[in-house]
Design a protein around this motif. Structure first.
Motif, mmCIF file in Angstrom:
data_model
loop_
_atom_site.group_PDB
_atom_site.id
_atom_site.type_symbol
_atom_site.label_atom_id
_atom_site.label_comp_id
_atom_site.label_asym_id
_atom_site.label_seq_id
_atom_site.Cartn_x
_atom_site.Cartn_y
_atom_site.Cartn_z
ATOM 1 N N VAL A 105 19.272 -6.619 -12.470
ATOM 2 C CA VAL A 105 18.949 -7.877 -11.776
ATOM 3 C C VAL A 105 17.879 -7.711 -10.707
ATOM 4 C CG1 VAL A 105 21.222 -8.886 -12.190
ATOM 5 C CG2 VAL A 105 20.834 -7.534 -10.111
ATOM 6 N N TYR A 106 17.235 -6.531 -10.629
ATOM 7 C CA TYR A 106 16.284 -6.331 -9.527
ATOM 8 C C TYR A 106 15.092 -7.280 -9.624
ATOM 9 C CZ TYR A 106 12.867 -3.725 -12.373
ATOM 10 O OH TYR A 106 11.933 -3.361 -13.296
ATOM 11 N N LYS A 107 14.727 -7.703 -10.860
ATOM 12 C CA LYS A 107 13.611 -8.629 -10.992
ATOM 13 C C LYS A 107 13.959 -10.001 -10.414
ATOM 14 C CE LYS A 107 11.596 -6.427 -15.083
ATOM 15 N NZ LYS A 107 11.246 -6.598 -16.516
ATOM 16 N N GLN A 108 15.195 -10.483 -10.716
ATOM 17 C CA GLN A 108 15.633 -11.752 -10.129
ATOM 18 C C GLN A 108 15.731 -11.639 -8.607
ATOM 19 O OE1 GLN A 108 16.974 -10.228 -12.908
ATOM 20 N NE2 GLN A 108 18.534 -11.593 -13.796
ATOM 21 N N GLU B 11 0.820 -1.212 0.000
ATOM 22 C CA GLU B 11 0.000 0.000 0.000
ATOM 23 C C GLU B 11 0.855 1.265 0.000
ATOM 24 O OE1 GLU B 11 -2.522 -0.483 3.376
ATOM 25 O OE2 GLU B 11 -4.154 -1.408 2.230
ATOM 26 N N SER B 12 2.030 1.178 0.642
ATOM 27 C CA SER B 12 2.925 2.334 0.697
ATOM 28 C C SER B 12 3.783 2.462 -0.560
ATOM 29 C CB SER B 12 3.844 2.232 1.923
ATOM 30 O OG SER B 12 4.674 1.087 1.816
ATOM 31 N N LEU B 13 3.653 1.471 -1.454
ATOM 32 C CA LEU B 13 4.445 1.471 -2.678
ATOM 33 C C LEU B 13 3.791 2.360 -3.735
ATOM 34 C CD1 LEU B 13 6.910 0.089 -4.041
ATOM 35 C CD2 LEU B 13 5.328 -1.677 -4.859
ATOM 36 N N GLU C 149 12.716 -0.403 -9.072
ATOM 37 C CA GLU C 149 13.532 -0.376 -10.282
ATOM 38 C C GLU C 149 14.988 -0.693 -10.002
ATOM 39 O OE1 GLU C 149 12.986 3.371 -12.181
ATOM 40 O OE2 GLU C 149 10.913 2.985 -12.751
ATOM 41 N N ASN C 150 15.319 -0.912 -8.725
ATOM 42 C CA ASN C 150 16.709 -1.213 -8.390
ATOM 43 C C ASN C 150 16.752 -2.055 -7.124
ATOM 44 O OD1 ASN C 150 16.537 0.671 -6.118
ATOM 45 N ND2 ASN C 150 16.589 2.264 -7.705
ATOM 46 N N LEU C 151 17.932 -2.516 -6.777
ATOM 47 C CA LEU C 151 18.091 -3.408 -5.630
ATOM 48 C C LEU C 151 17.681 -2.763 -4.308
ATOM 49 C CD1 LEU C 151 21.360 -5.471 -6.250
ATOM 50 C CD2 LEU C 151 19.012 -6.269 -6.175
ATOM 51 N N PRO C 152 18.101 -1.538 -3.996
ATOM 52 C CA PRO C 152 17.677 -0.936 -2.724
ATOM 53 C C PRO C 152 16.163 -0.850 -2.579
ATOM 54 C CG PRO C 152 19.531 0.280 -3.625
ATOM 55 C CD PRO C 152 19.100 -0.684 -4.687
ATOM 56 N N ASP C 153 15.437 -0.551 -3.682
ATOM 57 C CA ASP C 153 13.973 -0.502 -3.615
ATOM 58 C C ASP C 153 13.399 -1.881 -3.278
ATOM 59 O OD1 ASP C 153 13.987 2.142 -4.232
ATOM 60 O OD2 ASP C 153 13.320 1.915 -6.308
ATOM 61 N N VAL C 154 13.955 -2.902 -3.912
ATOM 62 C CA VAL C 154 13.499 -4.279 -3.669
ATOM 63 C C VAL C 154 13.715 -4.648 -2.206
ATOM 64 C CG1 VAL C 154 13.942 -6.710 -4.169
ATOM 65 C CG2 VAL C 154 13.824 -5.052 -6.034
ATOM 66 N N ILE C 155 14.900 -4.334 -1.682
ATOM 67 C CA ILE C 155 15.220 -4.669 -0.290
ATOM 68 C C ILE C 155 14.254 -3.978 0.671
ATOM 69 C CG2 ILE C 155 16.928 -4.288 1.530
ATOM 70 C CD1 ILE C 155 19.096 -4.915 -0.513
#
Length: 549
Positions: free
Chosen positions: A436-439, A393-395, A400-406
């Motif tokens: 590689v953010y999708k993986q 909900e906060s997204l 688009e990158n690794l820090p966002d994924v984390i």
């Protein structure tokens, strides 16, 4: 004379109703048992087993080699050649441990000329005064004499209205309803086991299982899904046996009570495929051949029972032959004895009822405990879902990158994954992070769910294979020999966490060459049930990559 001590442990038990077509069942059964006795003592001078005492009984112990034989009979209303009750007791030392003894008891009780009640038990104990390590109990196996009786062509062995099978039965199309009716029969006294898949592996397992529980269970193999659907239609969801699974239906099943389903042991397809089939087989064998309810009320199950029955018959005979002037006195005495016997029988009946009620209460308690444990699981799952929902909900934008994924994954699995500063820094510094953010998204989700479950709950023998099977990604719990020998390389896999140095050698990997390559190293924190992520980004140097550089 040597006796079976009261502290002897039950190893095996079995009871059968045996029908003989030529009305000479008692003699036929005793001949099979005698043949087995002769085979056990063939290395000794065993001619004595051919003597009259084996059939007529004398209550004396006859030593033949290492075996002590004793036979007793109760003539009752029959003849010396075909008595009402016959019992054999064999005591011998363990072949592998002289401090352990074994006893085999077999009783035959004539219901009529063509129907014989067969009961046998095998017990063991340590010799009196023994001090030392108690040896492991040998695996359960079906005695050869039981197998011979069930396989004899002129005998039919039953338990209630169910014939005892010598091999697993295959149920074809149209046979589901008949099997369902046998499962529900109130006169069934043998557990029915359904194996609901028809492959070479399941067939071999069913054949082996039937051979191990011979006389104490019947195994049925369903030929195809149509038969499975047919029987499950009648059994209902709570008592169904789903495809590829196994279920044991105990006698006196209650389909009108959902909670009764827990009493009928269920092994899922996953358990059968992933667990050791020998271990599952052993559980079933012990449960049915040692722990299951086998005997009826007032069962004649030992040589002592036959001796007692013989004494009672003799007392009745003496009463019948007393002079008339003592008949009234003896009649009163007999009535008193009869009254005591009835009270004993009533006590045993009450004990049986209380035992059944106790079993029902135990099942209810087990069900409540299971539900309680499920509440905790569901609470955790609900908390996890709430965390994920809040994170999503906060997204405002897709990562688009690794820090966002984390950031999103950390909010989704706060009780299962912990990202160290080192992990976040390595993700920010990774020059191919946008590629590689999708993986990474998929890998980290599997680490919070699949990997966490494997490490802290399932703990399979091969974690790497288990994770690959469920996630599709490769897991490596260690490094190669040459890398582990190099201290400078292993130092790259050490970080500080909560004031101590931890080893983040275990890692999940995807891809072999940049830009489509990512390595996520972690440390399993057993105490806190956490997967601590220590690195998320580029490939850490190892022996091979250092050589290439």
């Amino acid at each position: 004379m040597e006796f079976i001590p009261i502290n002897a442990s039950m190893h095996y038990k079995c009871a059968l109703d045996i029908y003989c077509s030529d009305n000479n069942g008692l003699t036929a059964i005793r001949r099979i048992i005698r043949s087995w006795c002769l085979s056990k003592t063939r290395s000794f001078s065993n001619e004595e087993i051919h003597s009259a005492w084996f059939f007529r009984g004398d209550q004396y112990q006859h030593r033949i080699g290492n075996y002590l034989f004793r036979v007793a009979i109760n003539v009752g209303n029959s003849s010396l050649e075909s008595p009402s009750n016959w019992a054999l007791e064999i005591i011998h030392s363990d072949s592998s441990n002289k401090n352990r003894k074994w006893a085999i008891e077999i009783t035959l009780s004539k219901q009529d000329d063509s129907l014989i009640r067969f009961v046998t038990t095998i017990k063991h104990w340590m010799v009196e005064g023994y001090i030392g390590t108690i040896p492991d109990t040998p695996l359960l196996s079906v005695p050869k004499y039981v197998q011979s009786l069930i396989e004899a062509k002129d005998l039919i062995c039953r338990k209630g209205d169910e014939i005892v099978n010598s091999a697993p039965k295959i149920i074809g199309i149209g046979g589901g309803r008949s099997l369902y009716e046998r499962i529900c029969s109130s006169n069934r006294f043998i557990p029915i086991i359904i194996v609901s898949a028809y492959t070479h592996v399941y067939l071999a397992f069913a054949e082996e299982l039937q051979s191990k529980i011979l006389g104490n269970g019947n195994v049925y193999l369903l030929e195809n899904d149509r038969v499975l659907n047919e029987i499950n239609y009648f059994l209902g969801d709570d008592f169904a046996c789903y495809r590829g699974s196994l279920r044991i239906y105990m006698p006196k099943i209650r389909l009108d009570r959902k909670t009764d389903s827990f009493r009928h042991r269920y092994y899922s397809e996953k358990q059968l495929l992933e667990e050791n089939l020998d271990s599952i087989s052993s559980e079933i064998v012990v449960g049915l051949s040692r722990n299951a309810r086998t005997f009826t009320l007032n069962e004649i199950a030992s040589i002592s029972d036959v001796i007692s029955a013989s004494r009672k018959s003799r007392i009745q005979e003496l009463f019948a032959n007393q002079p008339e002037d003592r008949s009234e006195e003896l009649s009163l005495l007999w009535e008193e004895m009869d009254s005591l016997n009835k009270k004993l029988s009533e006590t045993e009946q009450l004990n049986l009822i209380y035992s059944e009620e106790s079993e029902e209460l135990r099942q209810e308690n087990q069900n409540l405990r299971w539900k309680s444990s499920r509440i905790d699981v569901l609470r955790d799952e609900n908390s996890e879902l709430r965390n994920k929902l809040q994170a999503y909900e906060s997204l405002r934008n897709l990562p688009e990158n690794l820090p966002d994924v984390i950031e999103i994954i950390a909010s989704s699995y706060p009780s299962k994954l912990h990202f160290t500063d080192n992990a976040i820094r390595s993700a920010k510094e990774y020059q191919y992070g946008k590629d590689v953010y999708k993986q990474a998204w998929s890998i980290l989700h599997h680490m919070g769910s699949t990997l966490h479950k494997i490490i802290f709950e399932e703990r399979p023998g091969d974690m790497e294979a288990a994770f690959k099977n469920e996630s599709g990604f490769e897991l490596a719990m260690t490094e190669g020999k040459q890398t582990k020998k190099d201290a400078s390389l292993m130092k790259l896999r050490k970080i500080n966490y909560q004031g101590k140095e931890i080893d983040i050698t275990p890692h999940v990997k995807d891809g072999s060459k940049p830009p489509n390559m990512i390595r996520i190293h972690f440390y399993p924190d057993i105490e806190n049930q956490l997967i601590v992520i220590g690195h998320c980004g580029e490939h850490l140097d190892n022996f091979t990559t250092r050589g290439l550089s």
